[in-house]
Design a protein around this motif. Structure first.
Motif, PDB file in Angstrom:
ATOM      1  N   UNK A  77      35.476  40.445  28.643  1.00  0.00           N
ATOM      2  CA  UNK A  77      36.145  40.526  29.953  1.00  0.00           C
ATOM      3  C   UNK A  77      36.077  39.188  30.678  1.00  0.00           C
ATOM      4  N   UNK A  78      34.893  38.562  30.683  1.00  0.00           N
ATOM      5  CA  UNK A  78      34.761  37.272  31.367  1.00  0.00           C
ATOM      6  C   UNK A  78      35.616  36.208  30.684  1.00  0.00           C
ATOM      7  N   UNK A  79      35.673  36.261  29.364  1.00  0.00           N
ATOM      8  CA  UNK A  79      36.473  35.297  28.600  1.00  0.00           C
ATOM      9  C   UNK A  79      37.955  35.426  28.952  1.00  0.00           C
ATOM     10  N   UNK A  80      38.456  36.661  28.947  1.00  0.00           N
ATOM     11  CA  UNK A  80      39.878  36.893  29.214  1.00  0.00           C
ATOM     12  C   UNK A  80      40.218  36.550  30.664  1.00  0.00           C
ATOM     13  N   UNK A  81      39.391  36.981  31.607  1.00  0.00           N
ATOM     14  CA  UNK A  81      39.677  36.724  33.022  1.00  0.00           C
ATOM     15  C   UNK A  81      39.624  35.239  33.344  1.00  0.00           C
ATOM     16  N   UNK A  84      42.987  33.982  32.371  1.00  0.00           N
ATOM     17  CA  UNK A  84      44.126  34.548  33.102  1.00  0.00           C
ATOM     18  C   UNK A  84      43.758  34.708  34.582  1.00  0.00           C
ATOM     19  N   UNK A  85      43.737  33.593  35.332  1.00  0.00           N
ATOM     20  CA  UNK A  85      43.314  33.631  36.748  1.00  0.00           C
ATOM     21  C   UNK A  85      44.193  34.500  37.642  1.00  0.00           C
ATOM     22  N   UNK A  86      45.499  34.586  37.350  1.00  0.00           N
ATOM     23  CA  UNK A  86      46.379  35.401  38.191  1.00  0.00           C
ATOM     24  C   UNK A  86      46.008  36.875  38.089  1.00  0.00           C
ATOM     25  N   UNK A  91      42.847  41.695  40.330  1.00  0.00           N
ATOM     26  CA  UNK A  91      41.680  42.573  40.236  1.00  0.00           C
ATOM     27  C   UNK A  91      40.796  42.406  41.471  1.00  0.00           C
ATOM     28  N   UNK A  92      40.611  41.187  41.909  1.00  0.00           N
ATOM     29  CA  UNK A  92      39.804  40.934  43.103  1.00  0.00           C
ATOM     30  C   UNK A  92      40.459  41.519  44.346  1.00  0.00           C
ATOM     31  N   UNK A  93      41.776  41.466  44.407  1.00  0.00           N
ATOM     32  CA  UNK A  93      42.489  42.052  45.548  1.00  0.00           C
ATOM     33  C   UNK A  93      42.267  43.558  45.608  1.00  0.00           C
ATOM     34  N   UNK A  94      42.292  44.220  44.445  1.00  0.00           N
ATOM     35  CA  UNK A  94      42.056  45.668  44.397  1.00  0.00           C
ATOM     36  C   UNK A  94      40.637  45.986  44.857  1.00  0.00           C
ATOM     37  N   UNK A  95      39.667  45.185  44.418  1.00  0.00           N
ATOM     38  CA  UNK A  95      38.264  45.386  44.813  1.00  0.00           C
ATOM     39  C   UNK A  95      38.103  45.159  46.311  1.00  0.00           C
ATOM     40  N   UNK A  96      38.711  44.088  46.827  1.00  0.00           N
ATOM     41  CA  UNK A  96      38.619  43.782  48.265  1.00  0.00           C
ATOM     42  C   UNK A  96      39.248  44.877  49.107  1.00  0.00           C
ATOM     43  N   UNK A  97      40.344  45.435  48.607  1.00  0.00           N
ATOM     44  CA  UNK A  97      41.026  46.498  49.327  1.00  0.00           C
ATOM     45  C   UNK A  97      40.108  47.699  49.527  1.00  0.00           C
ATOM     46  N   UNK A  98      39.361  48.041  48.482  1.00  0.00           N
ATOM     47  CA  UNK A  98      38.431  49.164  48.622  1.00  0.00           C
ATOM     48  C   UNK A  98      37.364  48.853  49.657  1.00  0.00           C
ATOM     49  N   UNK A  99      36.746  47.686  49.563  1.00  0.00           N
ATOM     50  CA  UNK A  99      35.656  47.355  50.470  1.00  0.00           C
ATOM     51  C   UNK A  99      36.138  47.194  51.912  1.00  0.00           C
ATOM     52  N   UNK A 227      34.212  34.216  41.362  1.00  0.00           N
ATOM     53  CA  UNK A 227      35.414  34.049  40.559  1.00  0.00           C
ATOM     54  C   UNK A 227      35.002  33.443  39.227  1.00  0.00           C
ATOM     55  N   UNK A 228      35.516  33.997  38.144  1.00  0.00           N
ATOM     56  CA  UNK A 228      35.198  33.500  36.793  1.00  0.00           C
ATOM     57  C   UNK A 228      36.153  32.364  36.459  1.00  0.00           C
ATOM     58  N   UNK A 229      35.597  31.220  36.087  1.00  0.00           N
ATOM     59  CA  UNK A 229      36.393  30.006  35.880  1.00  0.00           C
ATOM     60  C   UNK A 229      36.180  29.475  34.463  1.00  0.00           C
ATOM     61  N   UNK A 230      37.239  28.903  33.905  1.00  0.00           N
ATOM     62  CA  UNK A 230      37.147  28.287  32.576  1.00  0.00           C
ATOM     63  C   UNK A 230      36.260  27.051  32.610  1.00  0.00           C
ATOM     64  N   UNK A 231      35.647  26.767  31.502  1.00  0.00           N
ATOM     65  CA  UNK A 231      34.905  25.523  31.336  1.00  0.00           C
ATOM     66  C   UNK A 231      35.417  24.823  30.076  1.00  0.00           C
ATOM     67  N   UNK A 232      35.031  23.579  29.916  1.00  0.00           N
ATOM     68  CA  UNK A 232      35.453  22.828  28.733  1.00  0.00           C
ATOM     69  C   UNK A 232      34.894  23.434  27.450  1.00  0.00           C
TER      70      UNK A 232
END
Length: 260
Positions: A77-81, A84-86, A91-99, A227-232
């Motif tokens: 999941x972390x690898x894919x996210x 695919x930042x968009x 997903x973060x918007x859905x989580x924020x909406x609940x909170x 936020x999960x971010x890519x690394x080199x």
């Protein structure tokens, strides 16, 4: 094992019983010694009963089998996210909406995470692209001679489907590119055997709901704050190995603290 014994003893109190797998096994168990048919032809034996040792062993296996598979799924999941930042932002918007609607809530519970449709679709799409179970886990034995799509299958033949061939079949999973991450593809009703991440039929993964809830709760808590971010080094050691599960050697990601 000792902890499992304690929980079983606790369940002897009717007030502490719950509707779960352990309770079902306890109801099918007997504290009496179960004799085999061939032990003594003159002795009676109890049929279709579990011993308490078998209950303990099954609960132990249930927990052990759930740890590596769930942690591996979360790693994917972390690898894919990260790639695919968009989609991660959705997903973060859905989580924020609940909170935002439940300001007093601090930790998501079972009911909360199961009311997040995009979360469910995103996890299923990760498992479509990166299945955990080995193909032999979902094999089946043919009980009678039959023919499928012109192919004759003899009685006793072992059918071992290739999970990757099924999950990356453009005809089954189109029209979107099967090599891309597209959670929305799970809005379309597919063939019931198109998604085999947890096996299929009456012998599918008994821990499926537990695994999904664990993954959803962890991702909800993680993505609420980071936020999960890519690394080199993201692709450096993604070498896939097949031991007890299909797992990557290592996944390198970076976590950035969210501002809000």
């Amino acid at each position: 094992m000792e902890r499992v014994d304690e929980v079983i003893e606790m369940r002897s109190d009717a007030a502490k019983q719950r509707a779960d797998l352990l309770q079902l096994m306890l109801e099918a168990a007997s504290r009496e010694h179960i004799k085999d048919k061939n032990d003594d032809v003159d002795e009676q034996y109890i049929a279709k009963k579990l011993t308490y040792d078998e209950v303990v062993a099954n609960v132990f296996l249930f927990m052990v089998a759930g740890y590596e598979t769930t942690s591996t799924a979360l790693a994917y999941c972390t690898y894919v996210l990260a790639n695919y930042p968009e989609e991660q932002h959705k997903l973060q918007e859905e989580i924020d909406e609940y909170f935002s609607q439940n300001e007093n809530e601090t930790d998501p519970d079972y009911d909360v995470v199961n009311r997040m449709p995009y979360m469910d679709m995103a996890i299923k799409e990760v498992l479509r692209m990166h299945p955990i179970a080995l193909s032999p886990v979902i094999n089946r034995e043919c009980t009678q001679e039959t023919e499928v799509c012109g192919i004759k299958i003899t009685k006793g033949a072992i059918i071992q489907p290739d999970v990757y061939s099924i999950h990356f079949d453009q005809e089954l999973w189109g029209p979107q590119d099967v090599n891309g991450f597209c959670p929305e593809r799970h809005l379309t009703k597919r063939h019931p055997l198109a998604f085999t991440a947890f096996g299929v039929g009456p012998r599918n993964c008994v821990g499926m709901r537990l695994a999904l809830v664990e993954i959803k709760i962890l991702l909800t808590r993680l993505l609420k704050q980071y936020t999960i971010v890519k690394t080199d080094k993201l692709e450096e050691n993604l070498n896939i190995t097949e031991l007890t599960v299909i797992t990557p050697s290592e996944i390198y990601i970076k976590l950035e603290k969210r501002q809000q």
